[in-house]
Design an enzyme around this catalytic site. Structure first.
Site, PDB file in Angstrom:
ATOM      1  N   HIS A 260       9.995 -28.426 -26.291  1.00  0.00           N
ATOM      2  CA  HIS A 260       8.477 -28.282 -26.677  1.00  0.00           C
ATOM      3  C   HIS A 260       8.249 -26.358 -26.928  1.00  0.00           C
ATOM      4  CE1 HIS A 260       8.395 -32.242 -25.454  1.00  0.00           C
ATOM      5  NE2 HIS A 260       8.648 -32.092 -24.556  1.00  0.00           N
TER       6      HIS A 260
ATOM      7  N   HIS B 129       7.291 -36.680 -27.481  1.00  0.00           N
ATOM      8  CA  HIS B 129       8.480 -36.981 -27.487  1.00  0.00           C
ATOM      9  C   HIS B 129       8.929 -38.043 -28.314  1.00  0.00           C
ATOM     10  CE1 HIS B 129       7.304 -35.810 -23.259  1.00  0.00           C
ATOM     11  NE2 HIS B 129       8.450 -34.943 -23.442  1.00  0.00           N
TER      12      HIS B 129
END
Lengths: 332, 332
Positions: free
Chosen positions: A56, A218
């Site tokens: 991320h 995700h």
């Protein structure tokens, strides 16, 4: 799978080595267990610590530095860091003023940060947690009981970092954190799927004319699959989702954060941002602070998220306070 | 084609509207012809003006502001801006101190900036150009006679912006620019192709196990197609290409700029950066300044580029000088 790496099993530590080489003035990296700490830590104030699965970036490691995080704990890609790594970050940065753990609401993260906090308490450190759950898309999700923590995390980390830097007590830092959590909402969309290095194929399948509305960071399923639509309608749908959930009303002042999920170029991210500003203005809401770019990503996934934080004078001051991290820097 | 936009024909102006909304404190946008100027322009010093096809953001529009560009002129995606747009940017920002045009070496850009400079000279403005051609990959390319201008452009714009801000004359700014052009080299690789909105399909085809070594920022062919290889070997190949071309020798100090072409995530970009630092160290070269991230992109293309600039005290001071633009900011 095409990626720039040596071995999927070492991608996080290999990337951390690059981070360490690039930003030795701001942070240092420990590898076993993996955690990243401010070069000038421990600071006298409240330690602000976050972390979560890698993939991320810049969240969280790119936000370590003056005015933001004291430490970040990167797990494997899309995998929670272990309690011992969180504990190591706490030990490295926490003094008498205590620590605030910023935890995105995923079951593994919550459990592992909580375990680490308990271990730290046994050492007489005052360690508290705030769980961020700003994603309005779905009530529960693949890795989460309750709402997921997404874009609001970036804003939360900056604001509590500012509170720590100005010398707030742990009580006060925690109180600011809870205010942010109460006033921030996000929603995301995906146009393509990310590929996790150790998996080697895309996390999900999307047809050539489909988007996933309400995607997680995700690749968790969102609210619904929609046919591709014009940015005007898509962004309106996103702004409506966050504004009605908060809810926002005319006269409110907000920080608008238009985030690229990684693969969406800045050309399109700014395009979406412009529409979002107009849609908020149509509701009588005034955007007084902004953040635009790839700040919480899902590897190379194409898509964007919109985060809105209702502002007040205190939050604006903390947002504006100087920050010096690899990926967010102003005022110094 | 999946993109966040309304209509391929308005993608640039729609994106500029978002840029204008986001950064009114730093810049303002004119739409007909399209150019972006500093909010505080005209400044008393030498105007630094650049531009080129859109699709490489943040280059150039994201670099308008204190300490960098006075104006940027965005063309259509991957298309040179017209002379009248460049001329409008010159008129809006250039005073008695004159202007330096930073031109990437593509045939269309060189021609259109030159035409604009001639028009400005007719108005008794002292306007000069510096052409940047830092790409070592190929001698001539699809859109270029001679070497292409790529990553070195970002460094050049920052450094001449610093020179203008400290009050250098046009002679001095031009001299610094020519020094940078002489001392900077780049090379890029692509893992995937970008899709230009008004074309609607990928610019080229790459097999699942192929990369293009020496790619241009518009997907122009590079030196060769290679089988995918480990980052260690790939980055070594890149560092070798730039170091031998410059050439660098033991004891040299450099700025190392590891750039994502857009679709490559920061996780991999830092991984590549770490390897590049090691490979330079192996040659006895010391990295004293860095830039890491997506600063000159090719829409959503996956890939990276490596740029190396040989440094001296003057260049380091100009690099370190305060800058406040949408996408590059420090010291203020």
């Amino acid at each position: 799978m095409k990626k720039i790496l040596n071995d999927p099993s070492t991608v996080v530590s290999d990337s951390l080595a690059g981070l360490a080489a690039a930003h030795a003035d701001v942070l240092r990296v420990e590898y076993d267990p993996a955690h990243v700490v401010r070069a000038d830590a421990p600071a006298p104030g409240v330690a602000i610590i976050s972390g979560g699965g890698s993939g991320h970036e810049p969240l969280h490691t790119g936000f370590v530095g003056h005015g933001m995080l004291h430490a970040a704990v990167p797990g494997a890609v899309f995998t929670s860091p272990t309690p011992d790594a969180v504990q190591a970050a706490i030990s490295a940065t926490t003094g008498q003023a205590g620590a605030l753990l910023v935890v995105k609401n995923y079951t593994g993260d919550v459990l592992n940060f909580e375990t680490a906090a308990e271990l730290a308490s046994a050492e007489n450190l005052d360690v508290r947690s705030v769980v961020i759950d700003d994603d309005v898309a779905v009530a529960d999700s693949t890795f989460t009981a309750g709402r997921r923590g997404v874009g609001g995390t970036v804003l939360l980390e900056k604001i509590v970092g500012g509170a720590s830097e100005r010398g707030d007590t742990l009580d006060d830092v925690e109180s600011v954190a809870r205010k942010v959590v109460g006033q921030v909402r996000s929603v995301g969309v995906a146009l393509t799927a990310p590929t996790v290095p150790h998996v080697g194929e895309p996390s999900f399948e999307l047809g050539p004319d489909e988007i996933e509305f309400g995607i997680g960071i995700h690749g968790e399923p969102g609210r619904e699959r929609l046919p591709t639509e014009r940015a005007e309608e898509l962004v309106d749908r996103m702004v409506t989702a966050v504004a009605e959930d908060l809810p926002l009303s005319g006269g409110d002042e907000v920080l608008l954060f238009t985030n690229s999920m990684g693969g969406t170029p800045l050309l399109e991210t700014y395009l979406a941002h412009g529409i979002a500003e107009r849609k908020l203005a149509d509701r009588g809401i005034s955007v007084t602070r902004r953040l635009i770019g790839p700040y919480i990503t899902s590897l190379e996934m194409q898509g964007i998220s919109i985060t809105v934080l209702r502002m007040d004078r205190e939050l604006a001051d903390l947002w504006d306070a100087p920050v010096h991290t690899p990926s967010l820097r102003w005022g110094m």
